[in-house]
Design a protein around this motif. Structure first.
Motif, PDB file in Angstrom:
ATOM      1  N   GLY A   1      97.237 -30.230  28.133  1.00  0.00           N
ATOM      2  CA  GLY A   1      97.432 -30.070  29.243  1.00  0.00           C
ATOM      3  C   GLY A   1      98.936 -30.660  30.076  1.00  0.00           C
ATOM      4  O   GLY A   1      99.124 -30.541  30.948  1.00  0.00           O
ATOM      5  N   TRP A   2      99.605 -30.727  28.922  1.00  0.00           N
ATOM      6  CA  TRP A   2     101.147 -30.917  29.333  1.00  0.00           C
ATOM      7  C   TRP A   2     102.214 -29.887  29.140  1.00  0.00           C
ATOM      8  O   TRP A   2     103.537 -30.331  29.587  1.00  0.00           O
ATOM      9  CB  TRP A   2     101.694 -32.265  28.661  1.00  0.00           C
ATOM     10  N   GLY A   3     101.784 -28.774  28.731  1.00  0.00           N
ATOM     11  CA  GLY A   3     102.802 -27.649  28.650  1.00  0.00           C
ATOM     12  C   GLY A   3     103.516 -27.399  29.800  1.00  0.00           C
ATOM     13  O   GLY A   3     104.765 -26.958  29.524  1.00  0.00           O
ATOM     14  N   TRP A   4     102.802 -27.318  30.879  1.00  0.00           N
ATOM     15  CA  TRP A   4     103.532 -26.969  32.102  1.00  0.00           C
ATOM     16  C   TRP A   4     104.756 -28.023  32.283  1.00  0.00           C
ATOM     17  O   TRP A   4     105.750 -27.401  32.876  1.00  0.00           O
ATOM     18  CB  TRP A   4     102.662 -26.894  33.404  1.00  0.00           C
ATOM     19  N   ARG A   5     104.541 -29.360  32.157  1.00  0.00           N
ATOM     20  CA  ARG A   5     105.788 -30.010  32.119  1.00  0.00           C
ATOM     21  C   ARG A   5     106.910 -29.818  31.341  1.00  0.00           C
ATOM     22  O   ARG A   5     108.087 -30.094  31.567  1.00  0.00           O
ATOM     23  CB  ARG A   5     105.000 -31.705  31.888  1.00  0.00           C
ATOM     24  N   LEU A   6     106.811 -29.445  29.976  1.00  0.00           N
ATOM     25  CA  LEU A   6     107.672 -28.961  29.295  1.00  0.00           C
ATOM     26  C   LEU A   6     108.301 -27.970  29.760  1.00  0.00           C
ATOM     27  O   LEU A   6     109.767 -27.441  29.568  1.00  0.00           O
ATOM     28  CB  LEU A   6     107.106 -28.594  27.924  1.00  0.00           C
ATOM     29  N   SER A   7     107.687 -26.799  30.336  1.00  0.00           N
ATOM     30  CA  SER A   7     108.287 -25.539  30.882  1.00  0.00           C
ATOM     31  C   SER A   7     109.207 -25.916  32.106  1.00  0.00           C
ATOM     32  O   SER A   7     110.319 -25.235  32.125  1.00  0.00           O
ATOM     33  CB  SER A   7     107.043 -24.631  31.482  1.00  0.00           C
ATOM     34  N   LEU A   8     108.846 -26.821  33.062  1.00  0.00           N
ATOM     35  CA  LEU A   8     109.559 -27.093  34.092  1.00  0.00           C
ATOM     36  C   LEU A   8     110.645 -27.979  33.673  1.00  0.00           C
ATOM     37  O   LEU A   8     111.903 -28.142  34.017  1.00  0.00           O
ATOM     38  CB  LEU A   8     108.876 -27.983  34.986  1.00  0.00           C
ATOM     39  N   GLY A   9     110.644 -28.920  32.617  1.00  0.00           N
ATOM     40  CA  GLY A   9     111.636 -30.033  32.214  1.00  0.00           C
ATOM     41  C   GLY A   9     112.615 -29.070  31.501  1.00  0.00           C
ATOM     42  O   GLY A   9     113.894 -29.711  31.531  1.00  0.00           O
ATOM     43  N   LEU A  10     112.557 -28.111  30.628  1.00  0.00           N
ATOM     44  CA  LEU A  10     113.398 -27.403  29.841  1.00  0.00           C
ATOM     45  C   LEU A  10     114.412 -26.696  30.847  1.00  0.00           C
ATOM     46  O   LEU A  10     115.596 -26.272  30.462  1.00  0.00           O
ATOM     47  CB  LEU A  10     112.967 -26.245  29.050  1.00  0.00           C
ATOM     48  N   ALA A  11     114.096 -26.586  32.222  1.00  0.00           N
ATOM     49  CA  ALA A  11     115.287 -26.260  33.113  1.00  0.00           C
ATOM     50  C   ALA A  11     116.553 -27.115  33.105  1.00  0.00           C
ATOM     51  O   ALA A  11     117.535 -26.864  33.618  1.00  0.00           O
ATOM     52  CB  ALA A  11     114.614 -26.156  34.431  1.00  0.00           C
ATOM     53  N   GLY A  12     116.249 -28.420  32.678  1.00  0.00           N
ATOM     54  CA  GLY A  12     117.399 -29.375  32.667  1.00  0.00           C
ATOM     55  C   GLY A  12     118.524 -28.675  31.650  1.00  0.00           C
ATOM     56  O   GLY A  12     119.779 -29.155  31.725  1.00  0.00           O
ATOM     57  N   ILE A  13     118.329 -27.885  30.599  1.00  0.00           N
ATOM     58  CA  ILE A  13     119.215 -27.300  29.819  1.00  0.00           C
ATOM     59  C   ILE A  13     120.553 -26.495  30.597  1.00  0.00           C
ATOM     60  O   ILE A  13     121.788 -26.895  30.503  1.00  0.00           O
ATOM     61  CB  ILE A  13     118.869 -26.444  28.673  1.00  0.00           C
ATOM     62  N   PRO A  14     119.994 -25.492  31.464  1.00  0.00           N
ATOM     63  CA  PRO A  14     120.907 -24.693  32.246  1.00  0.00           C
ATOM     64  C   PRO A  14     121.426 -25.375  33.317  1.00  0.00           C
ATOM     65  O   PRO A  14     122.728 -25.494  33.626  1.00  0.00           O
ATOM     66  CB  PRO A  14     120.203 -23.442  32.764  1.00  0.00           C
ATOM     67  N   ALA A  15     120.673 -26.677  33.782  1.00  0.00           N
ATOM     68  CA  ALA A  15     121.218 -27.545  34.482  1.00  0.00           C
ATOM     69  C   ALA A  15     122.397 -28.402  34.249  1.00  0.00           C
ATOM     70  O   ALA A  15     123.432 -28.342  34.834  1.00  0.00           O
ATOM     71  CB  ALA A  15     120.233 -28.542  35.094  1.00  0.00           C
ATOM     72  N   LEU A  16     122.252 -29.032  33.120  1.00  0.00           N
ATOM     73  CA  LEU A  16     123.487 -29.388  32.175  1.00  0.00           C
ATOM     74  C   LEU A  16     124.564 -28.639  31.969  1.00  0.00           C
ATOM     75  O   LEU A  16     125.683 -29.038  32.315  1.00  0.00           O
ATOM     76  CB  LEU A  16     123.049 -30.226  31.038  1.00  0.00           C
ATOM     77  N   LEU A  17     124.323 -27.446  31.657  1.00  0.00           N
ATOM     78  CA  LEU A  17     125.429 -26.454  31.302  1.00  0.00           C
ATOM     79  C   LEU A  17     126.173 -26.240  32.329  1.00  0.00           C
ATOM     80  O   LEU A  17     127.386 -26.127  32.367  1.00  0.00           O
ATOM     81  CB  LEU A  17     124.828 -25.017  30.684  1.00  0.00           C
ATOM     82  N   LEU A  18     125.666 -26.176  33.680  1.00  0.00           N
ATOM     83  CA  LEU A  18     126.218 -25.642  34.894  1.00  0.00           C
ATOM     84  C   LEU A  18     127.012 -26.924  35.292  1.00  0.00           C
ATOM     85  O   LEU A  18     128.326 -26.683  35.592  1.00  0.00           O
ATOM     86  CB  LEU A  18     125.368 -25.297  35.942  1.00  0.00           C
ATOM     87  N   THR A  19     126.521 -28.206  35.111  1.00  0.00           N
ATOM     88  CA  THR A  19     127.193 -29.194  35.537  1.00  0.00           C
ATOM     89  C   THR A  19     128.359 -29.518  34.561  1.00  0.00           C
ATOM     90  O   THR A  19     129.535 -29.878  35.102  1.00  0.00           O
ATOM     91  CB  THR A  19     126.207 -30.610  35.449  1.00  0.00           C
ATOM     92  N   VAL A  20     128.389 -29.441  33.440  1.00  0.00           N
ATOM     93  CA  VAL A  20     129.336 -29.627  32.454  1.00  0.00           C
ATOM     94  C   VAL A  20     130.472 -28.746  32.730  1.00  0.00           C
ATOM     95  O   VAL A  20     131.733 -28.730  32.606  1.00  0.00           O
ATOM     96  CB  VAL A  20     128.916 -29.709  30.989  1.00  0.00           C
ATOM     97  N   GLY A  21     129.989 -27.511  32.785  1.00  0.00           N
ATOM     98  CA  GLY A  21     130.777 -26.307  32.915  1.00  0.00           C
ATOM     99  C   GLY A  21     131.731 -26.376  34.215  1.00  0.00           C
ATOM    100  O   GLY A  21     133.007 -25.980  34.017  1.00  0.00           O
ATOM    101  N   SER A  22     131.376 -26.826  35.303  1.00  0.00           N
ATOM    102  CA  SER A  22     131.832 -26.957  36.580  1.00  0.00           C
ATOM    103  C   SER A  22     133.041 -28.128  36.306  1.00  0.00           C
ATOM    104  O   SER A  22     133.870 -27.961  37.239  1.00  0.00           O
ATOM    105  CB  SER A  22     131.057 -27.181  37.629  1.00  0.00           C
ATOM    106  N   LEU A  23     132.805 -29.073  35.544  1.00  0.00           N
ATOM    107  CA  LEU A  23     134.036 -30.230  35.287  1.00  0.00           C
ATOM    108  C   LEU A  23     134.860 -29.533  34.353  1.00  0.00           C
ATOM    109  O   LEU A  23     136.283 -29.766  34.636  1.00  0.00           O
ATOM    110  CB  LEU A  23     133.202 -31.120  34.559  1.00  0.00           C
TER     111      LEU A  23
END
Length: 532
Positions: free
Chosen positions: A197-219
């Motif tokens: 019952g935690w698969g959905w948490r992984l789906s939502l959590g993996l959005a952190g990868i593109p979030a980090l890419l954008l943050t680092v890229g903007s720097l």
């Protein structure tokens, strides 16, 4: 990776510009904002079809899907479930007005950084959500990130790219949106099989990868010369222009940017200035493109592809698998647009896609009308395959036309003095209608049934006629020359340009030309007469 080339201006001068590594790298990094946006669009549909997610946050919907008492078209009809998806776009709508201020006064680069920070916080809240309130707050923060990213990234890409490849580089944003959707569909396909019952948490959590890419890229990226010059940092802007163009012969382009910046500074109220007569063509087209983009029905399919296929009788795995296929088609077709937009042009792609989308949507409606009954268990395999093929045909057409061009055309047509305000209006209108479609789609599916595809195909017909008669071609036109070379030559929009200044700021365009300028004399204050 560097290559030579020139972009001609209206006055016959040439802007020398090589395709430099710094331009390519900056554009790729900036476009990761699209990756985040696309992942958010794609992940919600898969998560909302997962039983464990529904059981925790939407038990009423979970019970309806398990009992199978409702119509195939109505089992997911729930306002709370739709709010989970649409709250992101409502928040983005509000955030875009703040993003307009930061884009204009702080620059494109800091605005992208702010977007990345919002994304990261939103991802943490979503992945760790314990109740519906925490889930919705996380989506709202993601929406704020969307508002800031969609404001800054298309402007950044249009301003930093050499004219002759501006279309292709700008579409990197939309390409990343489609990659994000595909990535989300693949993740959902895998996490749906996780026990516990935690698969959905992984789906939502993996959005952190593109979030980090954008943050680092903007720097790491440089801000655009347009933005630096607009904020008075002339020497820095000139140095960046020299770096990104790969040549010392930048004086003609630099002087044009300085002149555009001077005019922009005279406009104290850019949002009011948008309403002036001479800015009406750009405003009308930007608003119309965003409305039409949503009424193609694409987000209805992308948000809810797994739910849609499941509702139509596909099994659980089959529905996610079909969503992955459409996501892959979306990515490949967007690559087609990158290669063709600066060769074939904007209008050709939009008109061809209109025909393709209209035919495929009408065919889907016919098949579903004949073969899908309210309580039928599954669609016959042959017809199921046909529906997926038709959906892919539709998605392909959208991906090489209305998807990328809905963002590209507004970002390249507004003059500098109203560009950030115009982009705000573009993002705002897009998010308003994205919210409307996201909030209403499952209810529309319940009430319209197969007729929903006829509803969207009717809009495709209308928008194709709009493109045919009212949308001018903008390929290979320098971004600061749109007024002279596009709007003043269009059969309809030129009437807004002939006396664009007369009666508003006390001088005619003819007088301006006599003074040797394509714009306005230095002593004119464009803030006069903005109450049109």
């Amino acid at each position: 990776m560097a290559g030579g080339g020139f972009a001609a201006t209206a006055g016959g001068t040439e802007f020398e510009a090589k395709i430099t590594p710094i331009v390519i790298i900056s554009c790729i990094m900036a476009a990761t904002g699209g990756l985040m946006f696309g992942y958010d669009v794609g992940v919600s549909g898969g998560v909302t079809s997962m039983p464990d997610f529904l059981k925790k946050f939407f038990p009423v919907v979970h019970r309806k899907t398990q009992e199978g008492l409702d119509s195939n078209y109505c089992k997911y009809d729930n306002q709370g479930l739709q709010l989970f998806t649409s709250s992101l776009y409502l928040a983005g709508l509000t955030a875009t007005f703040f993003a307009s201020y930061t884009t204009r006064n702080l620059g494109r680069k800091p605005t992208m950084l702010i977007a990345g920070i919002f994304f990261i916080i939103g991802v943490v809240l979503n992945a760790g959500a314990q109740d519906l309130a925490m889930l919705i707050i996380g989506r709202i923060l993601l929406g704020c990130g969307v508002g800031f990213a969609n404001q800054a990234v298309p402007l950044f890409l249009s301003e930093i790219a050499p004219t002759r490849i501006r279309g292709g580089l700008n579409i990197l944003f939309q390409l990343n949106v489609t990659i994000g959707i595909l990535f989300a569909n693949l993740v959902n396909y895998g996490t749906a099989k996780i026990k516990g019952g935690w698969g959905w948490r992984l789906s939502l959590g993996l959005a952190g990868i593109p979030a980090l890419l954008l943050t680092v890229g903007s720097l790491l990226v440089v801000d655009t010369p347009n933005s630096l010059i607009e904020r008075g940092r002339l020497e820095e802007g000139k140095a960046v222009l020299r770096r990104i163009r790969g040549t010392d012969n930048i004086e003609p382009e630099y002087l044009e940017l300085v002149e555009a910046s001077r005019i922009a500074k005279e406009v104290k109220h850019p949002f009011r200035n948008l309403l002036m007569r001479r800015n009406r063509p750009q405003l009308v087209i930007a608003v119309a493109l965003q409305i039409f983009q949503q009424f193609t029905g694409i987000n209805a399919i992308m948000f809810y592809a797994p739910v849609l296929f499941k509702s139509l009788g596909f099994g659980g795995d089959a529905s996610l698998y079909s969503a992955v296929i459409t996501g892959a088609v979306n990515v490949l077709s967007t690559i087609v647009s990158i290669y063709s937009v600066d060769k074939a042009g904007r209008r050709v792609l939009l008109l061809e896609a209109g025909v393709q989308m209209f035919i495929s949507q009408t065919a889907i409606a016919v098949i579903l009308g004949l073969k899908v009954k309210d309580h039928s268990e599954n669609l016959d395999k042959g017809f199921a395959i046909m529906v997926v093929v038709l959906v892919c045909t539709y998605v392909a057409a959208f991906a090489w036309s209305w998807g990328p061009l809905g963002w590209l055309i507004p970002s390249e047509t507004f003059p500098l003095e109203t560009r950030s305000a115009g982009q705000s209006v573009t993002v705002c209108v897009n998010l308003v209608f994205t919210f409307v479609i996201a909030q209403a789609f499952l209810s529309m599916l319940c009430h319209f049934k197969y007729g929903i595809f006829l509803f969207f195909s009717g809009w495709v017909l209308i928008m194709s006629f709009f493109v045919l008669f009212l949308l001018p071609e903008t390929k290979n036109i320098p971004i600061e020359e749109m007024t002279e070379r596009v709007w003043k030559r269009h059969w309809y929009w030129k009437r807004f340009m002939d006396d664009d200044v007369k009666g508003e700021i006390g001088i005619t365009s003819t007088d301006a030309t006599k003074k040797g300028r394509s714009c306005f004399p230095i002593d004119i204050n464009l803030n006069i007469g903005l109450d049109v």
